[in-house]
Design a protein around this motif. Structure first.
Motif, PDB file in Angstrom:
ATOM      1  N   PHE A   1       0.812  -1.201   0.000  1.00  0.00           N
ATOM      2  CA  PHE A   1       0.000   0.000   0.000  1.00  0.00           C
ATOM      3  C   PHE A   1       0.858   1.268   0.000  1.00  0.00           C
ATOM      4  N   GLN A   2       0.241   2.341  -0.443  1.00  0.00           N
ATOM      5  CA  GLN A   2       0.884   3.651  -0.417  1.00  0.00           C
ATOM      6  C   GLN A   2       1.259   4.059   1.004  1.00  0.00           C
ATOM      7  N   SER A   3       0.406   3.710   1.981  1.00  0.00           N
ATOM      8  CA  SER A   3       0.595   4.158   3.362  1.00  0.00           C
ATOM      9  C   SER A   3       1.160   3.063   4.268  1.00  0.00           C
ATOM     10  N   PHE A   4       1.805   2.056   3.699  1.00  0.00           N
ATOM     11  CA  PHE A   4       2.564   1.010   4.394  1.00  0.00           C
ATOM     12  C   PHE A   4       1.670  -0.006   5.122  1.00  0.00           C
ATOM     13  N   ASN A   5       0.726   0.484   5.951  1.00  0.00           N
ATOM     14  CA  ASN A   5      -0.204  -0.393   6.687  1.00  0.00           C
ATOM     15  C   ASN A   5       0.510  -1.402   7.588  1.00  0.00           C
ATOM     16  N   LEU A   6       1.588  -0.968   8.237  1.00  0.00           N
ATOM     17  CA  LEU A   6       2.249  -1.818   9.224  1.00  0.00           C
ATOM     18  C   LEU A   6       1.520  -1.722  10.558  1.00  0.00           C
ATOM     19  N   PHE A   7       1.633  -2.778  11.364  1.00  0.00           N
ATOM     20  CA  PHE A   7       1.093  -2.745  12.719  1.00  0.00           C
ATOM     21  C   PHE A   7       2.061  -1.951  13.599  1.00  0.00           C
ATOM     22  N   PRO A   8       1.636  -0.819  14.160  1.00  0.00           N
ATOM     23  CA  PRO A   8       2.576   0.030  14.900  1.00  0.00           C
ATOM     24  C   PRO A   8       3.098  -0.599  16.191  1.00  0.00           C
ATOM     25  N   HIS A   9       2.348  -1.546  16.763  1.00  0.00           N
ATOM     26  CA  HIS A   9       2.757  -2.162  18.024  1.00  0.00           C
ATOM     27  C   HIS A   9       3.649  -3.378  17.818  1.00  0.00           C
ATOM     28  N   MET A  10       4.001  -3.681  16.573  1.00  0.00           N
ATOM     29  CA  MET A  10       4.850  -4.829  16.266  1.00  0.00           C
ATOM     30  C   MET A  10       6.171  -4.365  15.675  1.00  0.00           C
ATOM     31  N   THR A  11       7.246  -5.083  15.984  1.00  0.00           N
ATOM     32  CA  THR A  11       8.540  -4.806  15.371  1.00  0.00           C
ATOM     33  C   THR A  11       8.501  -5.136  13.882  1.00  0.00           C
ATOM     34  N   ALA A  12       9.566  -4.760  13.190  1.00  0.00           N
ATOM     35  CA  ALA A  12       9.642  -5.047  11.754  1.00  0.00           C
ATOM     36  C   ALA A  12       9.520  -6.548  11.496  1.00  0.00           C
ATOM     37  N   ILE A  13      10.277  -7.354  12.239  1.00  0.00           N
ATOM     38  CA  ILE A  13      10.231  -8.795  12.008  1.00  0.00           C
ATOM     39  C   ILE A  13       8.854  -9.362  12.346  1.00  0.00           C
ATOM     40  N   ALA A  14       8.216  -8.844  13.397  1.00  0.00           N
ATOM     41  CA  ALA A  14       6.885  -9.326  13.767  1.00  0.00           C
ATOM     42  C   ALA A  14       5.864  -8.993  12.689  1.00  0.00           C
ATOM     43  N   ASN A  15       5.985  -7.804  12.082  1.00  0.00           N
ATOM     44  CA  ASN A  15       5.095  -7.450  10.977  1.00  0.00           C
ATOM     45  C   ASN A  15       5.273  -8.419   9.812  1.00  0.00           C
ATOM     46  N   LYS A  48       9.897   1.685   6.138  1.00  0.00           N
ATOM     47  CA  LYS A  48       8.575   1.088   6.370  1.00  0.00           C
ATOM     48  C   LYS A  48       8.065   0.395   5.104  1.00  0.00           C
ATOM     49  N   GLN A  49       8.265   1.046   3.958  1.00  0.00           N
ATOM     50  CA  GLN A  49       7.772   0.457   2.723  1.00  0.00           C
ATOM     51  C   GLN A  49       8.538  -0.811   2.378  1.00  0.00           C
ATOM     52  N   ARG A  50       9.829  -0.846   2.674  1.00  0.00           N
ATOM     53  CA  ARG A  50      10.600  -2.056   2.409  1.00  0.00           C
ATOM     54  C   ARG A  50      10.179  -3.187   3.345  1.00  0.00           C
ATOM     55  N   VAL A  51       9.826  -2.859   4.591  1.00  0.00           N
ATOM     56  CA  VAL A  51       9.272  -3.877   5.494  1.00  0.00           C
ATOM     57  C   VAL A  51       7.955  -4.406   4.930  1.00  0.00           C
ATOM     58  N   ALA A  52       7.138  -3.494   4.404  1.00  0.00           N
ATOM     59  CA  ALA A  52       5.855  -3.910   3.815  1.00  0.00           C
ATOM     60  C   ALA A  52       6.075  -4.844   2.630  1.00  0.00           C
ATOM     61  N   PHE A  75       1.273  -3.350  -6.323  1.00  0.00           N
ATOM     62  CA  PHE A  75       1.844  -2.165  -5.690  1.00  0.00           C
ATOM     63  C   PHE A  75       0.962  -0.962  -5.987  1.00  0.00           C
ATOM     64  N   ASP A  76       0.472  -0.297  -4.938  1.00  0.00           N
ATOM     65  CA  ASP A  76      -0.373   0.884  -5.109  1.00  0.00           C
ATOM     66  C   ASP A  76       0.418   2.142  -4.780  1.00  0.00           C
ATOM     67  N   GLU A  77       1.013   2.753  -5.816  1.00  0.00           N
ATOM     68  CA  GLU A  77       1.810   3.970  -5.673  1.00  0.00           C
ATOM     69  C   GLU A  77       2.750   3.861  -4.473  1.00  0.00           C
ATOM     70  N   PRO A  78       3.662   2.888  -4.474  1.00  0.00           N
ATOM     71  CA  PRO A  78       4.460   2.581  -3.291  1.00  0.00           C
ATOM     72  C   PRO A  78       5.443   3.665  -2.881  1.00  0.00           C
ATOM     73  N   THR A  79       5.742   4.621  -3.768  1.00  0.00           N
ATOM     74  CA  THR A  79       6.710   5.662  -3.407  1.00  0.00           C
ATOM     75  C   THR A  79       6.085   7.048  -3.310  1.00  0.00           C
ATOM     76  N   SER A  80       4.784   7.167  -3.525  1.00  0.00           N
ATOM     77  CA  SER A  80       4.186   8.502  -3.602  1.00  0.00           C
ATOM     78  C   SER A  80       4.163   9.226  -2.260  1.00  0.00           C
ATOM     79  N   ALA A  81       4.222   8.476  -1.144  1.00  0.00           N
ATOM     80  CA  ALA A  81       4.213   9.109   0.182  1.00  0.00           C
ATOM     81  C   ALA A  81       5.617   9.387   0.692  1.00  0.00           C
TER      82      ALA A  81
END
Length: 248
Positions: free
Chosen positions: A91-105, A150-154, A168-174
């Motif tokens: 997603f354009q806005s990453f959509n990661l879980f903020p309460h999880m580490t990169a590996i947990a995501n 964040k986008q690379r984690v996504a 991929f939905d505009e992955p670099t626009s943000a």
């Protein structure tokens, strides 16, 4: 991936007007077009984050036919789940879980959806973070990552599910310009590795370097579908030349 005669309406606004699409295995197809042309709605309709009003979607041998005003059957619902598993979305806005580490995501889906043991999931997740250049950030939370990180984690999270296609939905626009290159480099690497990719973007340089084909959408319809070199060489129509003059 195939889509046939995809229609989607939001209230009185018809957003997609009978869109047809084909993406072959290992192809990188870029979708370009002005804002409001239906690009993101099409992408989201392909894995049923938006439910098309009618048409057909096929990914990796799983096909769902949609008829207007007809509820999904149990079989269709099961097939939609399979299509979502075969198609990762970045997603354009990453959509990661903020309460999880990169590996947990990255490994959440492996454990909760696929039932992979935690140790094996972590090993796979670390390998994927290394692939996108972020092995050293495995235990960092999203709040401590840059937008590009964040986008690379996504992307690593999407790869974890072994999808047949990544959307991929505009992955670099943000992202700020200086953060885009890291993400685009990862995407180019995926393209070189033969990953099937459908990318909504205005990144002309990426499209020139990595895309096999470029689709131009406007007013909810595909106006052109041609090889990337033809699209950017001036052989396309005047409207595309005008659009490229604006985005470049």
């Amino acid at each position: 991936m195939q889509a046939r005669n995809i229609h989607k309406r939001f209230g009185a606004n018809m957003v997609l007007h009978g869109v047809d699409l084909d993406v072959g295995k290992g192809e990188v197809v870029v979708i370009m077009g002005p804002s409001g042309s239906g690009k993101t709605t099409l992408l989201r309709s392909l894995n049923f984050l938006e439910q098309p009003d009618s048409g057909m979607v096929r990914i990796g041998g799983i096909q769902v036919n949609i008829t207007a005003h007809t509820p999904y059957t149990k079989r269709q619902k099961k097939d939609i789940v399979q299509i979502r598993r075969k198609s990762a979305m970045v997603f354009q806005s990453f959509n990661l879980f903020p309460h999880m580490t990169a590996i947990a995501n990255v490994i959440e889906g492996l454990i909760s959806v696929q039932g992979m043991p935690a140790k094996a999931a972590r090993e796979k997740g670390l390998a994927l973070l290394d692939r996108v250049g972020l092995a050293q950030k495995a235990n960092d939370y999203p709040a401590h990552l840059s937008g590009g990180q964040k986008q690379r984690v996504a992307i690593a999270r999407g790869l974890a599910m072994d999808p047949e296609v990544i959307l991929f939905d505009e992955p670099t626009s943000a992202l700020d310009p200086e953060l885009r290159d890291g993400v685009l480099d990862v995407m180019r690497g995926l393209a070189q590795d033969g990953m099937t990719m459908l990318v909504v973007t205005h990144e002309v340089r990426f499209a020139k370097n990595a895309a096999n084909r470029v689709i131009f959408m406007e007013q909810g319809a595909v106006q052109a579908d041609c090889a990337a070199d033809s699209f950017f060489s001036g052989q396309a129509n005047a409207r595309i030349s005008q659009f490229l003059g604006q985005v470049q």
